[in-house]
Design an enzyme around this catalytic site. Structure first.
Site, mmCIF file in Angstrom:
data_model
loop_
_atom_site.group_PDB
_atom_site.id
_atom_site.type_symbol
_atom_site.label_atom_id
_atom_site.label_comp_id
_atom_site.label_asym_id
_atom_site.label_seq_id
_atom_site.Cartn_x
_atom_site.Cartn_y
_atom_site.Cartn_z
ATOM 1 N N GLY A 11 0.891 -1.209 0.112
ATOM 2 C CA GLY A 11 -0.081 0.002 -0.051
ATOM 3 C C GLY A 11 0.758 1.289 -0.164
ATOM 4 O O GLY A 11 1.867 1.325 0.831
ATOM 5 N N ARG A 72 0.865 -4.759 -5.615
ATOM 6 C CA ARG A 72 0.849 -6.342 -4.709
ATOM 7 C C ARG A 72 1.013 -7.114 -5.732
ATOM 8 O O ARG A 72 0.313 -7.252 -6.679
ATOM 9 C CB ARG A 72 -0.654 -6.053 -4.212
ATOM 10 C CG ARG A 72 -0.926 -5.160 -3.481
ATOM 11 C CD ARG A 72 -1.609 -5.250 -1.858
ATOM 12 N NE ARG A 72 -2.177 -4.058 -1.288
ATOM 13 C CZ ARG A 72 -1.573 -3.905 -0.262
ATOM 14 N NH1 ARG A 72 -0.955 -4.186 0.616
ATOM 15 N NH2 ARG A 72 -2.533 -2.571 0.257
ATOM 16 N N ASP A 103 5.088 -4.597 6.373
ATOM 17 C CA ASP A 103 5.675 -6.245 6.710
ATOM 18 C C ASP A 103 5.634 -7.087 5.546
ATOM 19 O O ASP A 103 6.533 -7.778 5.297
ATOM 20 C CB ASP A 103 4.715 -6.441 7.925
ATOM 21 C CG ASP A 103 3.323 -6.718 7.491
ATOM 22 O OD1 ASP A 103 2.852 -6.260 6.781
ATOM 23 O OD2 ASP A 103 2.817 -7.831 8.043
ATOM 24 N N GLY A 104 4.746 -7.183 4.741
ATOM 25 C CA GLY A 104 4.513 -7.884 3.591
ATOM 26 C C GLY A 104 5.843 -7.652 2.571
ATOM 27 O O GLY A 104 6.460 -8.489 2.125
ATOM 28 N N ILE A 126 0.656 3.372 5.909
ATOM 29 C CA ILE A 126 -0.163 4.101 6.922
ATOM 30 C C ILE A 126 -0.669 3.477 8.366
ATOM 31 O O ILE A 126 -0.972 3.894 9.141
ATOM 32 C CB ILE A 126 -1.242 4.966 6.208
ATOM 33 C CG1 ILE A 126 -2.325 3.574 5.867
ATOM 34 C CG2 ILE A 126 -0.813 5.723 4.951
ATOM 35 C CD1 ILE A 126 -3.632 4.269 5.393
ATOM 36 N N ASP A 127 -0.441 2.059 8.091
ATOM 37 C CA ASP A 127 -0.863 1.167 9.373
ATOM 38 C C ASP A 127 -0.191 1.433 10.468
ATOM 39 O O ASP A 127 -0.948 1.110 11.687
ATOM 40 C CB ASP A 127 -1.086 -0.138 8.827
ATOM 41 C CG ASP A 127 -1.995 -0.472 7.570
ATOM 42 O OD1 ASP A 127 -2.832 0.367 7.388
ATOM 43 O OD2 ASP A 127 -2.167 -1.635 7.403
ATOM 44 N N ARG A 154 -18.288 15.626 11.988
ATOM 45 C CA ARG A 154 -18.874 16.053 13.313
ATOM 46 C C ARG A 154 -19.954 17.279 12.893
ATOM 47 O O ARG A 154 -21.159 17.206 13.657
ATOM 48 C CB ARG A 154 -17.668 16.570 14.038
ATOM 49 C CG ARG A 154 -18.274 16.915 15.852
ATOM 50 C CD ARG A 154 -17.300 17.607 16.542
ATOM 51 N NE ARG A 154 -16.283 16.707 16.976
ATOM 52 C CZ ARG A 154 -16.242 16.492 18.318
ATOM 53 N NH1 ARG A 154 -17.024 17.223 19.196
ATOM 54 N NH2 ARG A 154 -15.554 15.981 18.618
ATOM 55 N N ARG A 171 -5.652 -2.649 8.644
ATOM 56 C CA ARG A 171 -5.937 -4.244 8.575
ATOM 57 C C ARG A 171 -5.985 -4.924 9.856
ATOM 58 O O ARG A 171 -6.992 -5.221 10.465
ATOM 59 C CB ARG A 171 -4.638 -4.808 7.740
ATOM 60 C CG ARG A 171 -4.985 -5.105 6.256
ATOM 61 C CD ARG A 171 -3.983 -6.092 5.692
ATOM 62 N NE ARG A 171 -2.579 -5.093 5.451
ATOM 63 C CZ ARG A 171 -1.899 -5.577 4.525
ATOM 64 N NH1 ARG A 171 -2.170 -6.438 3.532
ATOM 65 N NH2 ARG A 171 -0.635 -4.873 4.474
ATOM 66 N N GLY A 185 -11.647 13.682 19.613
ATOM 67 C CA GLY A 185 -12.477 13.448 20.517
ATOM 68 C C GLY A 185 -13.848 12.601 19.978
ATOM 69 O O GLY A 185 -15.036 12.806 20.638
ATOM 70 N N GLU A 222 -10.974 -0.954 10.558
ATOM 71 C CA GLU A 222 -11.424 -1.909 9.516
ATOM 72 C C GLU A 222 -10.941 -3.469 10.287
ATOM 73 O O GLU A 222 -11.926 -4.076 9.750
ATOM 74 C CB GLU A 222 -10.745 -1.678 8.377
ATOM 75 C CG GLU A 222 -9.210 -2.173 8.187
ATOM 76 C CD GLU A 222 -8.842 -2.022 6.741
ATOM 77 O OE1 GLU A 222 -7.558 -1.621 6.465
ATOM 78 O OE2 GLU A 222 -9.623 -2.392 5.855
HETATM 79 P P1 ADP Z 1 2.666 -4.089 2.822
HETATM 80 O O1 ADP Z 1 4.212 -4.258 2.480
HETATM 81 O O2 ADP Z 1 2.206 -2.702 2.575
HETATM 82 O O3 ADP Z 1 2.451 -4.931 3.935
HETATM 83 P P2 ADP Z 1 1.614 -6.599 1.115
HETATM 84 O O4 ADP Z 1 1.222 -7.415 2.460
HETATM 85 O O5 ADP Z 1 0.487 -6.424 0.130
HETATM 86 O O6 ADP Z 1 1.814 -4.899 1.358
HETATM 87 O O7 ADP Z 1 3.001 -7.045 0.684
HETATM 88 C C1 ADP Z 1 3.528 -6.059 -0.554
HETATM 89 C C2 ADP Z 1 4.160 -7.310 -1.660
HETATM 90 O O8 ADP Z 1 5.307 -7.869 -0.874
HETATM 91 C C3 ADP Z 1 3.175 -8.552 -1.749
HETATM 92 O O9 ADP Z 1 2.559 -8.065 -3.040
HETATM 93 C C4 ADP Z 1 4.325 -9.643 -2.310
HETATM 94 O O10 ADP Z 1 4.712 -9.554 -3.426
HETATM 95 C C5 ADP Z 1 5.377 -9.470 -1.285
HETATM 96 N N1 ADP Z 1 5.091 -10.310 -0.095
HETATM 97 C C6 ADP Z 1 4.206 -10.038 0.965
HETATM 98 N N2 ADP Z 1 4.411 -11.240 1.618
HETATM 99 C C7 ADP Z 1 5.458 -11.992 1.246
HETATM 100 C C8 ADP Z 1 5.886 -13.194 1.610
HETATM 101 N N3 ADP Z 1 5.427 -13.854 2.639
HETATM 102 N N4 ADP Z 1 7.004 -13.816 0.981
HETATM 103 C C9 ADP Z 1 7.392 -13.179 -0.209
HETATM 104 N N5 ADP Z 1 7.037 -11.877 -0.594
HETATM 105 C C10 ADP Z 1 5.822 -11.550 -0.024
HETATM 106 O O1 F6P Z 2 -1.680 -0.016 3.237
HETATM 107 C C1 F6P Z 2 -2.209 -0.961 4.154
HETATM 108 C C2 F6P Z 2 -3.610 -0.711 3.955
HETATM 109 O O2 F6P Z 2 -4.042 0.597 3.830
HETATM 110 C C3 F6P Z 2 -4.656 -1.619 4.767
HETATM 111 O O3 F6P Z 2 -5.116 -0.867 6.020
HETATM 112 C C4 F6P Z 2 -5.754 -1.717 3.907
HETATM 113 O O4 F6P Z 2 -6.401 -2.975 4.544
HETATM 114 C C5 F6P Z 2 -5.082 -2.073 2.586
HETATM 115 O O5 F6P Z 2 -3.941 -1.228 2.696
HETATM 116 C C6 F6P Z 2 -6.174 -2.023 1.493
HETATM 117 O O6 F6P Z 2 -5.449 -1.652 0.188
HETATM 118 P P1 F6P Z 2 -5.602 -2.502 -0.997
HETATM 119 O O7 F6P Z 2 -6.943 -2.614 -1.547
HETATM 120 O O8 F6P Z 2 -4.553 -1.575 -1.822
HETATM 121 O O9 F6P Z 2 -5.033 -3.901 -0.637
#
Ligand code: ADP
Ligand code: F6P
Length: 320
Positions: A11, A72, A103-104, A126-127, A154, A171, A185, A222
């Protein structure tokens, strides 16, 4: 290290551009070549890579989104995807890559690392769901955007003497809801990390109405396990107070980054370059108080963010 790449992934978050700028200018200052990788891991697999100069990053420090674009990429997670990504990194002679994402994206960087490409993670989401750092790039801007929207919400809520459930992003992490809810508030704040109590929310709405209060704002992250329309319906049914819903969704992800996010991005982006310059492997950068910290990437991924209990208590005290 003399030749590095930079990508943004997952994201998008306001401040990613400021981080890209810091990486590019920092690399050039340290006499390194720097390549932009477009569309995150998708672009790395497809070789969408080009050299960036100091003016490639002119006029972007104040812009939301990311000039490198993001994606993604489920394909990158497969062994074939990772192999293609490593092949392309080697083809362009990239010795290291700065990965700006959540983290992904950090998990993805570990796959690259195992394949011999050195990576440094810069937290951009942003999370605010990475626990090893106080803040992630983009979180502060998202909170400010939500606080500003809550002013509008508000106004109209008061005008009609009703209640509004506002669903914000995050998320599995309630930080945007908690921080923005406190700052604006809100009467009740629901986050996934803490069980919610429908009766308590209803009691607060009814007590407020009895005191002559003309609005109730219920802030919900969410990740809380009840759909927002269902929650609103339940509250309205039980209290007899008309309850609307607002879901700002992607509005929270865009917009010009705050000064805080620009500073954080500039400091972390430059630190990432220094680490690659010094051949440091498999780490992520972050902040604790005023200090920039360097953390093992796997530990960084595992360090889940915990909500600030003091803020939860404060929100509950101030919304009596
Ligand atoms: P964010 O980095 O914001 O958490 P995502 O979870 O969508 O977003 O991760 C971004 C990209 O990183 C994914 O589309 C994928 O290509 C890669 N990724 C996520 N999780 C893994 C994983 N467990 N192993 C390898 N690549 C990953
Ligand atoms: O960037 C993280 C985030 O904003 C989460 O809070 C939300 O679940 C997700 O992205 C939704 O984004 P997308 O539709 O791009 O997967």
């Amino acid at each position: 290290m003399k030749r590095i790449g930079v990508l943004t992934s997952g994201g998008d978050a306001p401040g990613m551009n400021a981080a890209v700028r810091a990486v590019v200018r920092g690399a050039i200052f340290n006499e390194m070549q720097v390549y932009g990788i477009f569309d995150g891991y998708e672009g790395l697999m497809n070789g969408e890579i080009e050299e960036l100069g100091r003016s490639s990053v002119s006029d972007i420090i104040h812009r939301g989104g990311t000039i490198l674009r993001s994606s993604r990429s489920p394909k990158f997670k497969t062994p074939e995807g990772t192999r293609r990504a490593i092949e392309q990194a080697e083809k362009f002679g990239l010795e290291g890559i700065v990965v700006i994402g959540g983290d992904g994206s950090f998990r993805g960087s570990v796959n690259l690392l195992r394949g011999g490409i050195v990576t440094v993670g810069v937290p951009g989401t942003i999370d605010n769901d990475l626990g090893y750092t106080d803040e992630t790039i983009g979180f502060d801007t998202a909170v400010n955007t939500v606080v500003s929207l809550l002013g509008n919400i508000r106004d109209t809520t008061i005008a009609h003497g009703c209640a509004t459930v506002v669903e914000v992003m995050g998320r599995n992490c309630g930080d945007i809801a908690l921080r923005a809810g406190l700052a604006a508030g809100a009467e009740s704040i629901l986050i996934p990390e803490v069980p919610y109590d429908i009766d308590a929310i209803c009691d607060k709405m009814i007590a407020g109405k009895k005191r002559g209060k003309h609005h109730s704002i219920i802030m919900k992250a969410e990740g809380v396990d009840i759909p927002t329309p269902e929650l609103a319906h339940l509250l309205e049914e039980r209290t007899g107070i008309k309850t609307r819903t607002v879901i700002p969704a992607y509005i929270q992800r865009g917009g010009s980054p705050t000064a805080f996010d620009r500073l954080l991005a500039s400091r972390l982006g430059y630190k990432a370059v220094e680490l690659l310059r010094d051949d440091v492997r498999g780490v992520a950068v972050g902040v604790r108080g005023e200090e920039i910290i360097v953390k093992d990437i796997e530990e960084a991924i595992d360090s889940k963010n915990k909500p600030d209990l003091k803020n939860i208590e404060l929100a509950s005290i101030l919304s009596i």
